[in-house]
Design a protein around this motif. Sequence first.
Motif, mmCIF file in Angstrom:
data_model
loop_
_atom_site.group_PDB
_atom_site.id
_atom_site.type_symbol
_atom_site.label_atom_id
_atom_site.label_comp_id
_atom_site.label_asym_id
_atom_site.label_seq_id
_atom_site.Cartn_x
_atom_site.Cartn_y
_atom_site.Cartn_z
ATOM 1 N N THR B 51 -5.973 -3.779 0.015
ATOM 2 C CA THR B 51 -6.770 -4.505 1.000
ATOM 3 C C THR B 51 -7.599 -3.621 1.911
ATOM 4 O O THR B 51 -8.461 -4.124 2.635
ATOM 5 N N LYS B 52 -7.373 -2.304 1.891
ATOM 6 C CA LYS B 52 -8.213 -1.442 2.718
ATOM 7 C C LYS B 52 -8.368 -0.083 2.062
ATOM 8 O O LYS B 52 -7.608 0.302 1.165
ATOM 9 N N ALA B 53 -9.356 0.651 2.521
ATOM 10 C CA ALA B 53 -9.704 1.933 1.929
ATOM 11 C C ALA B 53 -8.496 2.864 1.880
ATOM 12 O O ALA B 53 -7.693 2.919 2.812
ATOM 13 N N ASP B 54 -8.369 3.568 0.751
ATOM 14 C CA ASP B 54 -7.317 4.541 0.469
ATOM 15 C C ASP B 54 -5.967 3.912 0.159
ATOM 16 O O ASP B 54 -5.021 4.627 -0.164
ATOM 17 N N ASP B 55 -5.873 2.598 0.231
ATOM 18 C CA ASP B 55 -4.645 1.917 -0.199
ATOM 19 C C ASP B 55 -4.477 2.108 -1.694
ATOM 20 O O ASP B 55 -5.448 2.100 -2.452
ATOM 21 N N LYS B 56 -3.231 2.240 -2.128
ATOM 22 C CA LYS B 56 -2.945 2.291 -3.565
ATOM 23 C C LYS B 56 -2.094 1.085 -3.908
ATOM 24 O O LYS B 56 -1.024 0.887 -3.329
ATOM 25 N N GLY B 57 -2.585 0.282 -4.848
ATOM 26 C CA GLY B 57 -1.789 -0.820 -5.365
ATOM 27 C C GLY B 57 -1.060 -0.346 -6.605
ATOM 28 O O GLY B 57 -1.580 0.460 -7.378
ATOM 29 N N SER B 58 0.166 -0.845 -6.815
ATOM 30 C CA SER B 58 0.916 -0.424 -7.994
ATOM 31 C C SER B 58 1.847 -1.538 -8.439
ATOM 32 O O SER B 58 2.364 -2.305 -7.623
ATOM 33 N N ASN B 59 2.066 -1.589 -9.765
ATOM 34 C CA ASN B 59 2.947 -2.598 -10.326
ATOM 35 C C ASN B 59 3.111 -2.307 -11.810
ATOM 36 O O ASN B 59 2.134 -1.989 -12.494
ATOM 37 N N LYS B 60 4.322 -2.408 -12.315
ATOM 38 C CA LYS B 60 4.609 -2.245 -13.752
ATOM 39 C C LYS B 60 4.082 -0.920 -14.305
ATOM 40 O O LYS B 60 3.678 -0.841 -15.471
ATOM 41 N N GLY B 61 4.019 0.113 -13.501
ATOM 42 C CA GLY B 61 3.540 1.400 -13.951
ATOM 43 C C GLY B 61 2.038 1.582 -13.829
ATOM 44 O O GLY B 61 1.521 2.674 -14.044
ATOM 45 N N PHE B 62 1.330 0.520 -13.475
ATOM 46 C CA PHE B 62 -0.114 0.587 -13.252
ATOM 47 C C PHE B 62 -0.386 0.947 -11.794
ATOM 48 O O PHE B 62 0.361 0.558 -10.901
ATOM 49 N N GLU B 63 -1.490 1.674 -11.585
ATOM 50 C CA GLU B 63 -1.897 2.033 -10.231
ATOM 51 C C GLU B 63 -3.414 1.929 -10.115
ATOM 52 O O GLU B 63 -4.125 2.128 -11.100
ATOM 53 N N ALA B 64 -3.871 1.643 -8.897
ATOM 54 C CA ALA B 64 -5.307 1.688 -8.610
ATOM 55 C C ALA B 64 -5.471 2.018 -7.134
ATOM 56 O O ALA B 64 -4.741 1.473 -6.292
ATOM 57 N N THR B 65 -6.424 2.879 -6.818
ATOM 58 C CA THR B 65 -6.658 3.291 -5.437
ATOM 59 C C THR B 65 -8.019 2.798 -4.977
ATOM 60 O O THR B 65 -9.018 2.966 -5.673
ATOM 61 N N TYR B 66 -8.039 2.201 -3.810
ATOM 62 C CA TYR B 66 -9.256 1.663 -3.196
ATOM 63 C C TYR B 66 -10.074 2.834 -2.668
ATOM 64 O O TYR B 66 -9.714 3.465 -1.672
ATOM 65 N N ARG B 67 -11.199 3.121 -3.313
ATOM 66 C CA ARG B 67 -12.065 4.231 -2.905
ATOM 67 C C ARG B 67 -13.345 3.671 -2.323
ATOM 68 O O ARG B 67 -14.248 3.257 -3.051
ATOM 69 N N LYS B 68 -13.419 3.667 -1.003
ATOM 70 C CA LYS B 68 -14.593 3.077 -0.346
ATOM 71 C C LYS B 68 -15.822 3.942 -0.549
ATOM 72 O O LYS B 68 -16.931 3.441 -0.707
ATOM 73 N N GLU B 69 -15.624 5.259 -0.570
ATOM 74 C CA GLU B 69 -16.778 6.148 -0.657
ATOM 75 C C GLU B 69 -17.482 6.041 -1.998
ATOM 76 O O GLU B 69 -18.684 6.250 -2.085
ATOM 77 N N THR B 70 -16.728 5.719 -3.046
ATOM 78 C CA THR B 70 -17.339 5.561 -4.372
ATOM 79 C C THR B 70 -17.368 4.104 -4.809
ATOM 80 O O THR B 70 -17.755 3.806 -5.941
ATOM 81 N N THR B 71 -16.989 3.215 -3.927
ATOM 82 C CA THR B 71 -16.887 1.763 -4.213
ATOM 83 C C THR B 71 -16.238 1.531 -5.568
ATOM 84 O O THR B 71 -16.799 0.845 -6.453
#
Lengths: 116, 116
Positions: B51-71
């Motif tokens: 929900t905000k910049a630099d947050d990392k979501g994770s679940n079931k071994g998957f990850e994604a990081t919110y990168r505002k600078e590179t959208t």
Amino acid sequence: KAGVTQTPRYLIKTRGQQVTLSCSPISGHRSVSWYQQTPGQGLQFLFEYFSETQRNKGNFPGRFSGRQFSNSRSEMNVSTLELGDSALYLCASSLVLGAENTGELFFGEGSRLTVL
Amino acid sequence: GNSVTQMEGPVTLSEEAFLTINCTYTATGYPSLFWYVQYPGEGLQLLLKATKADDKGSNKGFEATYRKETTSFHLEKGSVQVSDSAVYFCALIVETPTGANSKLTFGKGITLSVRP
């Protein structure tokens, strides 16, 4: 806890007919959204209902309409069907606190409409 | 307006391979970002969110990081399994104080096939 239930799961209509699809949200969820999924356009937002009021609408013609009942169940209607309306119609419910929508949607399995 | 762009698919990987699925976005306002997954014959399910910049979501071994600078909100998994075969959708939502812009905007989705 029962999930989002959509009926019917499959249906075939001919051009010019109309169709009504039904969605029962998860118990306690007050927001219901509808999406159209096609191979070419992907997932496109149709509309969202919250407490029986349409809160947001996508860019679809007026032939697409919906409503929500006091028990949060929702229906969508497509009139004067066209071949291009063939799609998977997905309903999603969410737990909304006040005006906030967290974006965490719970989807049904969809109603697959084929227009001949 | 808001839009989500995903890399072209389909993607085929061998079991235990590393997975990256690219997602970039444009948004008017500050979005929350999501990955949804659609397994064969099932409805969409929320996989993870941020929900905000630099947050990392994770679940079931998957990850994604919110990168505002590179959208961007690229999805990664270190070692995929056959059971990860599905269609993956990147999505965003932009809130307003009144909740008027409460619709999810989805990317076109990408099909992942994992072979044994």
